[in-house]
Design a protein around this motif. Structure first.
Motif, mmCIF file in Angstrom:
data_model
loop_
_atom_site.group_PDB
_atom_site.id
_atom_site.type_symbol
_atom_site.label_atom_id
_atom_site.label_comp_id
_atom_site.label_asym_id
_atom_site.label_seq_id
_atom_site.Cartn_x
_atom_site.Cartn_y
_atom_site.Cartn_z
ATOM 1 N N PRO A 3 17.454 -44.242 -2.043
ATOM 2 C CA PRO A 3 16.975 -44.032 -0.532
ATOM 3 C C PRO A 3 15.733 -42.747 -0.561
ATOM 4 C CG PRO A 3 18.841 -42.495 -1.884
ATOM 5 C CD PRO A 3 19.071 -44.259 -1.987
ATOM 6 N N GLU A 4 15.019 -42.530 -0.161
ATOM 7 C CA GLU A 4 13.973 -41.539 -0.279
ATOM 8 C C GLU A 4 14.374 -40.552 0.289
ATOM 9 O OE1 GLU A 4 11.051 -42.978 2.133
ATOM 10 O OE2 GLU A 4 10.017 -44.337 1.066
ATOM 11 N N ILE A 5 13.236 -39.345 -0.553
ATOM 12 C CA ILE A 5 14.185 -38.318 0.262
ATOM 13 C C ILE A 5 13.488 -37.367 1.317
ATOM 14 C CG2 ILE A 5 13.243 -35.245 -0.873
ATOM 15 C CD1 ILE A 5 13.383 -36.694 -3.912
ATOM 16 N N PRO A 6 14.112 -37.089 1.742
ATOM 17 C CA PRO A 6 13.311 -36.999 3.551
ATOM 18 C C PRO A 6 12.910 -35.316 3.305
ATOM 19 C CG PRO A 6 16.706 -37.005 3.418
ATOM 20 C CD PRO A 6 15.650 -36.754 1.766
ATOM 21 N N VAL A 7 11.806 -35.618 4.608
ATOM 22 C CA VAL A 7 11.081 -34.883 4.170
ATOM 23 C C VAL A 7 10.914 -34.385 6.138
ATOM 24 C CG1 VAL A 7 8.149 -34.201 4.265
ATOM 25 C CG2 VAL A 7 9.514 -35.610 2.950
ATOM 26 N N ILE A 8 11.595 -33.131 5.841
ATOM 27 C CA ILE A 8 11.663 -32.513 7.442
ATOM 28 C C ILE A 8 11.477 -31.128 7.535
ATOM 29 C CG2 ILE A 8 13.330 -31.463 8.891
ATOM 30 C CD1 ILE A 8 15.168 -32.971 7.039
ATOM 31 N N ASP A 9 10.433 -31.439 8.419
ATOM 32 C CA ASP A 9 9.620 -29.952 9.418
ATOM 33 C C ASP A 9 10.536 -28.926 10.122
ATOM 34 O OD1 ASP A 9 7.981 -28.611 9.886
ATOM 35 O OD2 ASP A 9 6.543 -29.496 10.440
ATOM 36 N N ILE A 10 10.747 -27.982 9.635
ATOM 37 C CA ILE A 10 11.842 -27.185 10.472
ATOM 38 C C ILE A 10 11.082 -25.516 10.866
ATOM 39 C CG2 ILE A 10 13.746 -27.255 9.008
ATOM 40 C CD1 ILE A 10 14.082 -25.308 7.588
ATOM 41 N N GLY A 11 9.465 -25.528 10.525
ATOM 42 C CA GLY A 11 8.555 -24.517 10.765
ATOM 43 C C GLY A 11 9.091 -23.119 10.116
ATOM 44 N N VAL A 316 18.665 -41.325 -8.416
ATOM 45 C CA VAL A 316 19.756 -41.518 -7.160
ATOM 46 C C VAL A 316 18.569 -41.410 -6.161
ATOM 47 C CG1 VAL A 316 21.871 -41.175 -8.685
ATOM 48 C CG2 VAL A 316 20.506 -39.227 -7.332
ATOM 49 N N THR A 317 17.131 -41.062 -6.309
ATOM 50 C CA THR A 317 16.556 -41.289 -5.222
ATOM 51 C C THR A 317 15.468 -41.916 -5.895
ATOM 52 O OG1 THR A 317 15.323 -38.913 -5.553
ATOM 53 C CG2 THR A 317 17.903 -39.458 -3.838
ATOM 54 N N CYS A 318 14.055 -42.485 -4.818
ATOM 55 C CA CYS A 318 12.828 -43.039 -5.637
ATOM 56 C C CYS A 318 12.348 -41.828 -5.521
ATOM 57 C CB CYS A 318 12.110 -43.824 -4.298
ATOM 58 S SG CYS A 318 13.325 -44.646 -3.184
ATOM 59 N N PRO A 319 11.330 -41.666 -6.546
ATOM 60 C CA PRO A 319 10.281 -40.461 -6.856
ATOM 61 C C PRO A 319 9.732 -40.351 -4.944
ATOM 62 C CG PRO A 319 10.028 -42.352 -8.183
ATOM 63 C CD PRO A 319 10.581 -42.813 -6.992
ATOM 64 N N LEU A 320 9.128 -39.016 -5.189
ATOM 65 C CA LEU A 320 9.216 -38.457 -3.564
ATOM 66 C C LEU A 320 7.719 -38.025 -4.402
ATOM 67 C CD1 LEU A 320 8.593 -37.262 -0.691
ATOM 68 C CD2 LEU A 320 9.745 -35.484 -1.680
ATOM 69 N N VAL A 321 6.105 -38.220 -3.941
ATOM 70 C CA VAL A 321 5.158 -37.912 -4.261
ATOM 71 C C VAL A 321 4.192 -37.625 -3.387
ATOM 72 C CG1 VAL A 321 2.929 -38.823 -5.390
ATOM 73 C CG2 VAL A 321 4.959 -39.652 -6.577
#
Length: 324
Positions: A3-11, A316-321
């Protein structure tokens, strides 16, 4: 496929907004905490931690109350009160004196690596990116483009001559008697309010803490890099390039270094000090071990962040760049 690391905008929504945005990770992390501590351990830990937060008039108490409802059970308070994650960090420099933050987090909660998230947050001083888990209120690893990047390491446990477990218990009781902010809550306030490296360093050095801590901080100008060793009321600063693990280098204090081979991890990280990496190819034992959950490189000047989740020495995750 990993899986990819989720990028979540929470302001400005804080920890409760993050938890609402990733219910699957909340469920998995809650179950992992239950497996480790047991239902009774979670309930007792929550009661003690909630009482302490109320007595100390913690500024994030309302977020805790909201999170407790979202978590649908015990565990969210003790998740934020645990001090058993060990870390290795470094402020590394290039030949022009610009710094990057290199960071590894070890944590004995199984599955934490695959439930890692990156939260885009915002405070009065601007936006920042925090590598975290849903349910955590404070900040332990983050970057603000154009301002700074910083990480929190746990310091040694104070010695009371009762063995590691006995000393840990005494230290938790001592913590409940003090005011001041938990170190991860201070680091969140720094990212929300500090406009630059100099202000961030002053806040991390001067703000009274509930317990000791070690911070690694890098800025966006040549020479802006340091490791800050903190007691509740005192600070010792090592200018960068410098590395930190979970033992004191400047404070004249004794203690049980937490984690595996703290001195060895720091020596390994020191090999990077004048060779700032842009990716994660440097990660190897002893910095990498079965408890490693997060690896990160952050460049606040360029606004780039590279991260990956780990469990039992496996990716366990894809690298996040990310280019923020």
């Amino acid at each position: 496929m990993m899986p990819e690391i989720p990028v979540i905008d929470i302001g400005t929504g804080g920890a409760s907004a993050l938890a609402k945005s990733c219910p699957e990770q909340v469920t998995e992390l809650r179950l992992a905490m239950r497996r480790r501590f047991g239902a009774l351990g979670l309930r007792l830990g929550d009661v003690a931690t909630r009482s302490w937060l109320r007595r100390s008039e913690n500024p994030f108490l309302a977020e805790f109350e909201s999170l407790a409802e979202l978590w649908n059970g015990a565990g969210v308070y003790i998740l934020n009160a645990m001090s058993d994650f060990s870390s290795t960090s470094a402020a590394v420099t290039d030949h022009q004196g610009y710094f990057r933050l290199v960071r590894v987090v070890d944590w004995r909660v199984e599955g934490a690596g695959r439930n890692l998230v990156l939260a885009r947050q915002r405070g009065a001083a601007g936006a920042f990116l925090a590598l975290t888990w849903p349910g955590m209120v404070g900040v332990i690893s983050a970057m603000a483009k154009g301002r700074f990047a910083a990480a929190l390491n746990q310091p040694p446990q104070a010695i009371h001559r009762l063995g590691k477990r006995g000393d840990w218990l005494i230290n938790r009781v001592e913590l409940s008697r003090h005011g001041g902010l938990p170190a991860d809550h201070l680091l969140r306030q720094v990212f929300e309010t500090a406009p630059d490296f100099v202000t961030a360093r002053q806040m991390l050095c001067d703000t009274p803490l509930a317990a000791s801590a070690i911070f690694t901080l890098v800025g966006v100008k040549p020479g802006e890099g340091c490791v800050i060793e903190r007691t509740r009321t005192e600070a010792a600063v090592r200018p960068g390039p410098a590395a930190a693990a979970n033992h004191w280098c400047q404070m004249p204090l004794a203690g049980h270094a937490i984690g595996k081979d703290s001195a060895g991890r720091q020596r390994a990280m020191e090999r990077l000090l004048n060779y700032p990496p842009a990716r994660l190819t440097w990660l190897a034992p002893p910095v990498l071990n079965k408890d490693t959950r997060v690896a990160m490189v952050a460049d606040p000047l360029a606004g780039t962040l590279v991260a990956q989740g780990w469990d039992r020495c496996e990716q366990v995750t894809c690298p996040l760049v990310l280019n923020s």
